[in-house]
Structure formats: structure tokens, C-alpha cells
Design a protein around this motif. Sequence first.
Motif, PDB file in Angstrom:
ATOM      1  N   GLY A  33       0.797  -1.112  -0.081  1.00  0.00           N
ATOM      2  CA  GLY A  33      -0.002  -0.003   0.108  1.00  0.00           C
ATOM      3  C   GLY A  33       0.663   1.247  -0.048  1.00  0.00           C
ATOM      4  N   GLY A  34       1.899   1.102  -0.811  1.00  0.00           N
ATOM      5  CA  GLY A  34       2.797   2.349  -0.666  1.00  0.00           C
ATOM      6  C   GLY A  34       3.682   2.668   0.508  1.00  0.00           C
ATOM      7  N   LEU A  35       3.411   1.705   1.447  1.00  0.00           N
ATOM      8  CA  LEU A  35       4.481   1.716   2.795  1.00  0.00           C
ATOM      9  C   LEU A  35       5.552   0.475   2.657  1.00  0.00           C
ATOM     10  N   GLY A  36       6.707   0.913   2.940  1.00  0.00           N
ATOM     11  CA  GLY A  36       7.660  -0.230   3.114  1.00  0.00           C
ATOM     12  C   GLY A  36       7.949  -1.132   4.320  1.00  0.00           C
ATOM     13  N   VAL A  37       7.579  -2.254   4.205  1.00  0.00           N
ATOM     14  CA  VAL A  37       7.400  -3.022   5.460  1.00  0.00           C
ATOM     15  C   VAL A  37       8.635  -3.868   5.551  1.00  0.00           C
ATOM     16  N   VAL A  38       9.300  -3.768   6.934  1.00  0.00           N
ATOM     17  CA  VAL A  38      10.553  -4.629   7.081  1.00  0.00           C
ATOM     18  C   VAL A  38      10.477  -5.207   8.561  1.00  0.00           C
ATOM     19  N   PRO A  39      11.195  -6.358   8.614  1.00  0.00           N
ATOM     20  CA  PRO A  39      10.797  -6.831  10.042  1.00  0.00           C
ATOM     21  C   PRO A  39      11.488  -5.770  11.169  1.00  0.00           C
ATOM     22  N   ASP A  40      10.819  -5.833  12.327  1.00  0.00           N
ATOM     23  CA  ASP A  40      11.303  -5.225  13.329  1.00  0.00           C
ATOM     24  C   ASP A  40      12.236  -5.648  14.170  1.00  0.00           C
ATOM     25  N   LEU A  41      13.464  -5.489  13.912  1.00  0.00           N
ATOM     26  CA  LEU A  41      14.327  -6.253  14.880  1.00  0.00           C
ATOM     27  C   LEU A  41      14.364  -5.554  16.186  1.00  0.00           C
ATOM     28  N   VAL A  42      14.343  -4.328  16.251  1.00  0.00           N
ATOM     29  CA  VAL A  42      14.255  -3.756  17.717  1.00  0.00           C
ATOM     30  C   VAL A  42      13.287  -4.342  18.378  1.00  0.00           C
ATOM     31  N   LEU A  43      12.209  -4.616  17.927  1.00  0.00           N
ATOM     32  CA  LEU A  43      10.909  -5.235  18.798  1.00  0.00           C
ATOM     33  C   LEU A  43      11.037  -6.452  18.948  1.00  0.00           C
ATOM     34  N   LEU A  44      11.608  -7.392  18.305  1.00  0.00           N
ATOM     35  CA  LEU A  44      12.226  -8.482  18.379  1.00  0.00           C
ATOM     36  C   LEU A  44      13.371  -8.964  19.857  1.00  0.00           C
ATOM     37  N   VAL A  45      14.223  -7.767  19.662  1.00  0.00           N
ATOM     38  CA  VAL A  45      15.122  -7.723  20.864  1.00  0.00           C
ATOM     39  C   VAL A  45      14.531  -7.581  22.104  1.00  0.00           C
ATOM     40  N   VAL A  46      13.435  -6.758  22.359  1.00  0.00           N
ATOM     41  CA  VAL A  46      12.696  -6.676  23.278  1.00  0.00           C
ATOM     42  C   VAL A  46      11.706  -7.758  23.788  1.00  0.00           C
ATOM     43  N   VAL A  47      11.282  -8.486  22.527  1.00  0.00           N
ATOM     44  CA  VAL A  47      10.761  -9.569  23.111  1.00  0.00           C
ATOM     45  C   VAL A  47      11.523 -10.713  23.770  1.00  0.00           C
ATOM     46  N   ALA A  48      12.876 -10.869  23.098  1.00  0.00           N
ATOM     47  CA  ALA A  48      13.793 -11.897  23.455  1.00  0.00           C
ATOM     48  C   ALA A  48      14.188 -11.405  25.123  1.00  0.00           C
ATOM     49  N   THR A  49      14.312  -9.994  25.448  1.00  0.00           N
ATOM     50  CA  THR A  49      14.573  -9.436  26.683  1.00  0.00           C
ATOM     51  C   THR A  49      13.743  -9.797  27.793  1.00  0.00           C
ATOM     52  N   ALA A  50      12.336  -9.948  27.135  1.00  0.00           N
ATOM     53  CA  ALA A  50      11.143  -9.999  28.050  1.00  0.00           C
ATOM     54  C   ALA A  50      11.228 -11.649  28.297  1.00  0.00           C
ATOM     55  N   VAL A  51      11.526 -12.351  27.579  1.00  0.00           N
ATOM     56  CA  VAL A  51      11.408 -13.714  27.799  1.00  0.00           C
ATOM     57  C   VAL A  51      12.921 -14.114  28.655  1.00  0.00           C
ATOM     58  N   ALA A  52      13.837 -13.659  28.491  1.00  0.00           N
ATOM     59  CA  ALA A  52      15.229 -13.840  29.155  1.00  0.00           C
ATOM     60  C   ALA A  52      15.044 -13.434  30.503  1.00  0.00           C
ATOM     61  N   THR A  53      14.679 -12.173  30.627  1.00  0.00           N
ATOM     62  CA  THR A  53      14.962 -11.681  32.017  1.00  0.00           C
ATOM     63  C   THR A  53      13.651 -11.423  32.681  1.00  0.00           C
ATOM     64  N   ASP A  54      13.172 -10.159  33.291  1.00  0.00           N
ATOM     65  CA  ASP A  54      12.027  -9.932  33.949  1.00  0.00           C
ATOM     66  C   ASP A  54      11.266  -8.946  33.434  1.00  0.00           C
ATOM     67  N   THR A  55      10.004  -8.976  33.876  1.00  0.00           N
ATOM     68  CA  THR A  55       8.884  -7.905  33.303  1.00  0.00           C
ATOM     69  C   THR A  55       9.636  -6.362  33.285  1.00  0.00           C
ATOM     70  N   ARG A  56       9.905  -5.997  34.575  1.00  0.00           N
ATOM     71  CA  ARG A  56      10.256  -4.831  34.888  1.00  0.00           C
ATOM     72  C   ARG A  56      11.444  -4.403  33.820  1.00  0.00           C
ATOM     73  N   PHE A  57      12.600  -4.935  33.868  1.00  0.00           N
ATOM     74  CA  PHE A  57      13.716  -4.818  32.936  1.00  0.00           C
ATOM     75  C   PHE A  57      13.140  -4.839  31.569  1.00  0.00           C
ATOM     76  N   ALA A  58      12.493  -5.590  30.855  1.00  0.00           N
ATOM     77  CA  ALA A  58      11.793  -5.637  29.590  1.00  0.00           C
ATOM     78  C   ALA A  58      11.060  -4.222  29.345  1.00  0.00           C
ATOM     79  N   THR A  59      10.327  -3.883  30.349  1.00  0.00           N
ATOM     80  CA  THR A  59       9.404  -2.493  29.977  1.00  0.00           C
ATOM     81  C   THR A  59      10.554  -1.725  29.730  1.00  0.00           C
ATOM     82  N   LEU A  60      11.257  -1.525  30.746  1.00  0.00           N
ATOM     83  CA  LEU A  60      12.306  -0.316  30.546  1.00  0.00           C
ATOM     84  C   LEU A  60      13.064  -0.501  29.321  1.00  0.00           C
ATOM     85  N   THR A  61      13.674  -1.578  28.824  1.00  0.00           N
ATOM     86  CA  THR A  61      14.213  -1.736  27.831  1.00  0.00           C
ATOM     87  C   THR A  61      13.398  -1.459  26.565  1.00  0.00           C
TER      88      THR A  61
END
Length: 203
Positions: A33-61
Amino acid sequence: MNRRGRLIATLVAVLAALLLQVTVLPHFAWDVGGLGVVPDLVLLVVVATAVATDTRFATLTGFWAGLLLDIAPPADHLAGRWALALMVVGYVVGRLVHDNAGDPGGAGAGSRFGRLGTRRPPLPLALAAAAGGSFVGTSVFALSGLLLGDSAAAVGDLLPVALIALLLDVVAALVVVPATLGLVRRAAHDGLPRASQRIRVRA
């Protein structure tokens, strides 16, 4: 747990993901639709941080990683939208993962890894966390744009973008999430403590 090692590893992972996302991936963007879509690598790092650590650290990250994404060129939206979106991702994914694992990631969880942080999570869990995080993050970012009048796209135009983004994020999660989990886990458990021991022995 080595808090400094965990923080440094997370910072390195976020900066590496941000650099790739704003410099390399735009050349391979999927036009929707005229928008360039790419994988959101930063979002995936935040997801991995949420899995590996704790909720508070992941939220701040999520907050400071999103803020970096907001101000990194060629950003063309109001600053704060990605900060809000990724902060919500870190909180939601952290709560869901650790609540279901028996580790609520509450006030006391900041001093240790949860049970999932000490071993590699099952692949279906990692992909489900990536898919859920992608949906939540993209939705929050899109809705904040509509509420603030910072998006020219209509709701109907955003749906196919969100679906393609979710698909690309899940595919990229096969590499990004395990790599980030390994980096954070190794730095938090093995990195700096052993280095400090070697320094003391040599002294």
C-alpha cells in the motif's frame, strides 16, 4: 546474575538491531500500500529480553529502545510512539511468559533470571512471543498515530501492513530471538564475573 553484563548485552543487541533496521533492511522492504514493510528487529530484541529477564527490565528496555527508534533517521513520525509501543510489548510479553512459567517477574524478579532465562525456551514459545509482540507493538504504534493525527493511512490500509509485518517478524524471530537470548544469558551468567576473577588472580 550479573546485572551489568545483562545491561551491556541488551544495549549491544538493541544497537545492532537498530543499525540493521535503519540502514540495511530498507533496501529489501516489502511494499504494501505504498508503505515499505521490514522486520522490526528492535521489537524482536525487546521480546527476547522479556523472555530472558523479567517484566520490569523488559518494560524499561522497550521504552529506551523505542525512543532510539523514534529519533533514528529517517524517522518521520512523532517521537514517543515507538517508545510507547515497545514499552507495552516488553510489559505484555514479560507478564504472559513469566506468569505462565510460574515466575511473575514482579518486584523481586529483577534480582534474578526467571526459569526461562536459564535455558533455551522452546521454539514455539519464542515464535508465539514474537508474533504476539509484533501484533501488540504494531497495533499500539498504528493506533497512537491515528489518535495523534500523525498517520495519513486509514484503518483499512493498516491491516494488511500489520499482517505482513507480523509474518516478517515471525520469520526474523527464528534468528534474532535465539541470538539475543544467548547473548543476554551468556553475559549475565558467564561474562563479567569470570573476567573479574581473572583480573584478581593476575593481580
